[in-house]
Design a protein around this motif. Structure first.
Motif, PDB file in Angstrom:
ATOM      1  N   LYS A 110      -8.028   0.119   5.218  1.00  0.00           N
ATOM      2  CA  LYS A 110      -6.826   0.695   5.826  1.00  0.00           C
ATOM      3  C   LYS A 110      -5.603  -0.098   5.354  1.00  0.00           C
ATOM      4  O   LYS A 110      -5.454  -1.266   5.707  1.00  0.00           O
ATOM      5  CB  LYS A 110      -6.938   0.659   7.350  1.00  0.00           C
ATOM      6  CG  LYS A 110      -8.090   1.492   7.907  1.00  0.00           C
ATOM      7  CD  LYS A 110      -8.380   1.153   9.365  1.00  0.00           C
ATOM      8  CE  LYS A 110      -7.215   1.476  10.262  1.00  0.00           C
ATOM      9  NZ  LYS A 110      -7.524   1.173  11.694  1.00  0.00           N
ATOM     10  N   VAL A 111      -4.755   0.573   4.571  1.00  0.00           N
ATOM     11  CA  VAL A 111      -3.618  -0.105   3.938  1.00  0.00           C
ATOM     12  C   VAL A 111      -2.304   0.591   4.293  1.00  0.00           C
ATOM     13  O   VAL A 111      -2.215   1.820   4.247  1.00  0.00           O
ATOM     14  CB  VAL A 111      -3.766  -0.142   2.406  1.00  0.00           C
ATOM     15  CG1 VAL A 111      -2.580  -0.839   1.761  1.00  0.00           C
ATOM     16  CG2 VAL A 111      -5.077  -0.822   2.004  1.00  0.00           C
ATOM     17  N   ILE A 112      -1.306  -0.190   4.627  1.00  0.00           N
ATOM     18  CA  ILE A 112       0.063   0.299   4.812  1.00  0.00           C
ATOM     19  C   ILE A 112       0.874  -0.085   3.585  1.00  0.00           C
ATOM     20  O   ILE A 112       0.814  -1.237   3.132  1.00  0.00           O
ATOM     21  CB  ILE A 112       0.727  -0.328   6.057  1.00  0.00           C
ATOM     22  CG1 ILE A 112       0.115   0.212   7.349  1.00  0.00           C
ATOM     23  CG2 ILE A 112       2.240  -0.098   6.038  1.00  0.00           C
ATOM     24  CD1 ILE A 112       0.620   1.568   7.769  1.00  0.00           C
ATOM     25  N   THR A 115       1.563   5.569   3.115  1.00  0.00           N
ATOM     26  CA  THR A 115       2.702   5.123   2.309  1.00  0.00           C
ATOM     27  C   THR A 115       4.004   5.710   2.850  1.00  0.00           C
ATOM     28  O   THR A 115       4.071   6.889   3.197  1.00  0.00           O
ATOM     29  CB  THR A 115       2.500   5.463   0.814  1.00  0.00           C
ATOM     30  OG1 THR A 115       3.557   4.870   0.060  1.00  0.00           O
ATOM     31  CG2 THR A 115       2.450   6.961   0.556  1.00  0.00           C
ATOM     32  N   ILE A 116       5.034   4.871   2.915  1.00  0.00           N
ATOM     33  CA  ILE A 116       6.302   5.232   3.559  1.00  0.00           C
ATOM     34  C   ILE A 116       7.454   5.151   2.566  1.00  0.00           C
ATOM     35  O   ILE A 116       7.587   4.174   1.827  1.00  0.00           O
ATOM     36  CB  ILE A 116       6.604   4.276   4.733  1.00  0.00           C
ATOM     37  CG1 ILE A 116       5.452   4.262   5.739  1.00  0.00           C
ATOM     38  CG2 ILE A 116       7.916   4.656   5.426  1.00  0.00           C
ATOM     39  CD1 ILE A 116       5.557   3.138   6.769  1.00  0.00           C
ATOM     40  N   ASP A 117       8.300   6.185   2.570  1.00  0.00           N
ATOM     41  CA  ASP A 117       9.522   6.150   1.776  1.00  0.00           C
ATOM     42  C   ASP A 117      10.561   7.056   2.441  1.00  0.00           C
ATOM     43  O   ASP A 117      10.206   8.055   3.071  1.00  0.00           O
ATOM     44  CB  ASP A 117       9.264   6.622   0.342  1.00  0.00           C
ATOM     45  CG  ASP A 117      10.326   6.112  -0.622  1.00  0.00           C
ATOM     46  OD1 ASP A 117      10.052   5.115  -1.324  1.00  0.00           O
ATOM     47  OD2 ASP A 117      11.425   6.698  -0.674  1.00  0.00           O
ATOM     48  N   MET A 150      -4.612  -4.413   5.216  1.00  0.00           N
ATOM     49  CA  MET A 150      -3.677  -4.903   4.207  1.00  0.00           C
ATOM     50  C   MET A 150      -2.346  -4.188   4.366  1.00  0.00           C
ATOM     51  O   MET A 150      -2.300  -3.007   4.711  1.00  0.00           O
ATOM     52  CB  MET A 150      -4.248  -4.665   2.801  1.00  0.00           C
ATOM     53  CG  MET A 150      -3.352  -5.094   1.653  1.00  0.00           C
ATOM     54  SD  MET A 150      -4.227  -4.886   0.056  1.00  0.00           S
ATOM     55  CE  MET A 150      -2.878  -5.017  -1.102  1.00  0.00           C
ATOM     56  N   ILE A 151      -1.270  -4.916   4.125  1.00  0.00           N
ATOM     57  CA  ILE A 151       0.071  -4.341   4.136  1.00  0.00           C
ATOM     58  C   ILE A 151       0.771  -4.763   2.844  1.00  0.00           C
ATOM     59  O   ILE A 151       0.792  -5.949   2.510  1.00  0.00           O
ATOM     60  CB  ILE A 151       0.884  -4.812   5.355  1.00  0.00           C
ATOM     61  CG1 ILE A 151       0.221  -4.316   6.645  1.00  0.00           C
ATOM     62  CG2 ILE A 151       2.335  -4.314   5.272  1.00  0.00           C
ATOM     63  CD1 ILE A 151       0.873  -4.832   7.914  1.00  0.00           C
ATOM     64  N   PHE A 152       1.316  -3.769   2.127  1.00  0.00           N
ATOM     65  CA  PHE A 152       2.052  -4.039   0.899  1.00  0.00           C
ATOM     66  C   PHE A 152       3.516  -3.668   1.099  1.00  0.00           C
ATOM     67  O   PHE A 152       3.833  -2.535   1.469  1.00  0.00           O
ATOM     68  CB  PHE A 152       1.464  -3.250  -0.270  1.00  0.00           C
ATOM     69  CG  PHE A 152       2.240  -3.393  -1.555  1.00  0.00           C
ATOM     70  CD1 PHE A 152       2.548  -4.648  -2.058  1.00  0.00           C
ATOM     71  CD2 PHE A 152       2.660  -2.271  -2.265  1.00  0.00           C
ATOM     72  CE1 PHE A 152       3.270  -4.788  -3.248  1.00  0.00           C
ATOM     73  CE2 PHE A 152       3.378  -2.403  -3.444  1.00  0.00           C
ATOM     74  CZ  PHE A 152       3.680  -3.667  -3.937  1.00  0.00           C
ATOM     75  N   ILE A 153       4.409  -4.617   0.865  1.00  0.00           N
ATOM     76  CA  ILE A 153       5.845  -4.408   1.055  1.00  0.00           C
ATOM     77  C   ILE A 153       6.555  -4.427  -0.293  1.00  0.00           C
ATOM     78  O   ILE A 153       6.495  -5.405  -1.029  1.00  0.00           O
ATOM     79  CB  ILE A 153       6.457  -5.500   1.957  1.00  0.00           C
ATOM     80  CG1 ILE A 153       5.692  -5.603   3.285  1.00  0.00           C
ATOM     81  CG2 ILE A 153       7.933  -5.221   2.211  1.00  0.00           C
ATOM     82  CD1 ILE A 153       6.128  -6.792   4.143  1.00  0.00           C
ATOM     83  N   ASP A 154       7.244  -3.329  -0.597  1.00  0.00           N
ATOM     84  CA  ASP A 154       8.032  -3.246  -1.826  1.00  0.00           C
ATOM     85  C   ASP A 154       9.173  -2.270  -1.568  1.00  0.00           C
ATOM     86  O   ASP A 154       9.184  -1.139  -2.061  1.00  0.00           O
ATOM     87  CB  ASP A 154       7.163  -2.774  -2.995  1.00  0.00           C
ATOM     88  CG  ASP A 154       7.896  -2.857  -4.324  1.00  0.00           C
ATOM     89  OD1 ASP A 154       8.976  -3.472  -4.371  1.00  0.00           O
ATOM     90  OD2 ASP A 154       7.381  -2.298  -5.322  1.00  0.00           O
TER      91      ASP A 154
END
Length: 218
Positions: free
Chosen positions: A60-62, A87-89, A133-137
């Motif tokens: 489960k990834v954000i 995924t957020i935008d 996991m959380i990925f910030i970009d």
């Protein structure tokens, strides 16, 4: 010792470790058409993301900041068959085109698309926590707020990954960009919190843009 040519180094890394897929070429065309190529992570950085998903066994990834789903594609490909990435935008047109490009990918079903303010969308997704996991970009100013959210909704031993954490050299005083002092301070605080605090144990990988990786301790 001769100084390393970073452009040659990056080219070598991208050619050697970059994933070869026709869908990625379509994403690249979309990025170049809008003129936002520098906002996208490089091919070898995307493979680092894949490696981190695999080695952490994340399901489960954000992802905060989709752009044209280059990193989303890599993360989804590394997830197990029952894995999911939210995924957020804020840009609806980018999501629309990203969906069109990736609709025939076997991993498309693993991606859940969310449009709007990241902080607002994160509230909506809290019901799916805890995440692996959380990925910030994304925009740099809210990085500390994203970190606050991660501390509440990432599982114990969960992985936080953030891109652009050199802030174009701003965190160590060598940026050629006109950066706000507060933005620089925000990223410096972000890296310090993730480096070796009681809650986090991490490192800053010296990629071209800087990628901070940290494990939540409890």
């Amino acid at each position: 010792m001769p100084r390393t040519d970073k452009s040659k180094q990056t080219k070598y890394l991208d050619q050697t470790f970059g994933l070869k897929d026709p869908l990625l070429k379509k994403i690249q065309k979309a990025v170049e058409s809008e003129g936002v190529k520098r906002m996208q992570i490089s091919a070898h950085e995307a493979r680092i993301l894949q490696f981190l998903v695999k080695v952490s066994k994340a399901k489960k990834v954000i992802e905060i900041g989709t752009l044209y789903a280059y990193s989303s594609f890599h993360i989804a490909k590394a997830l197990p068959h029952d894995g999911k990435i939210w995924t957020i935008d804020h840009n609806k047109n980018r999501h629309r085109l990203s969906k069109k490009i990736l609709k025939n990918s076997p991993d498309f079903k693993k991606i859940s698309w969310h449009e709007g303010s990241a902080l607002e969308q994160l509230k909506v997704l809290e019901s799916f926590a805890p995440f692996d996991m959380i990925f910030i970009d994304a925009d740099k100013e809210p990085y500390l707020k994203y970190l606050d959210w991660a501390e509440k909704h990432l599982k114990k031993t969960g992985l936080l990954v953030a891109d652009n954490t050199f802030l174009f050299g701003g965190v160590y005083g060598e940026s050629d960009r006109d950066l706000k002092v507060e933005t620089i301070k925000t990223m410096q605080k972000f890296n310090i919190r993730l480096s070796n605090s009681k809650l986090w144990k991490g490192a800053l990988l010296p990629t071209k843009e800087g990628m901070t990786v940290s494990i939540k301790q409890f």
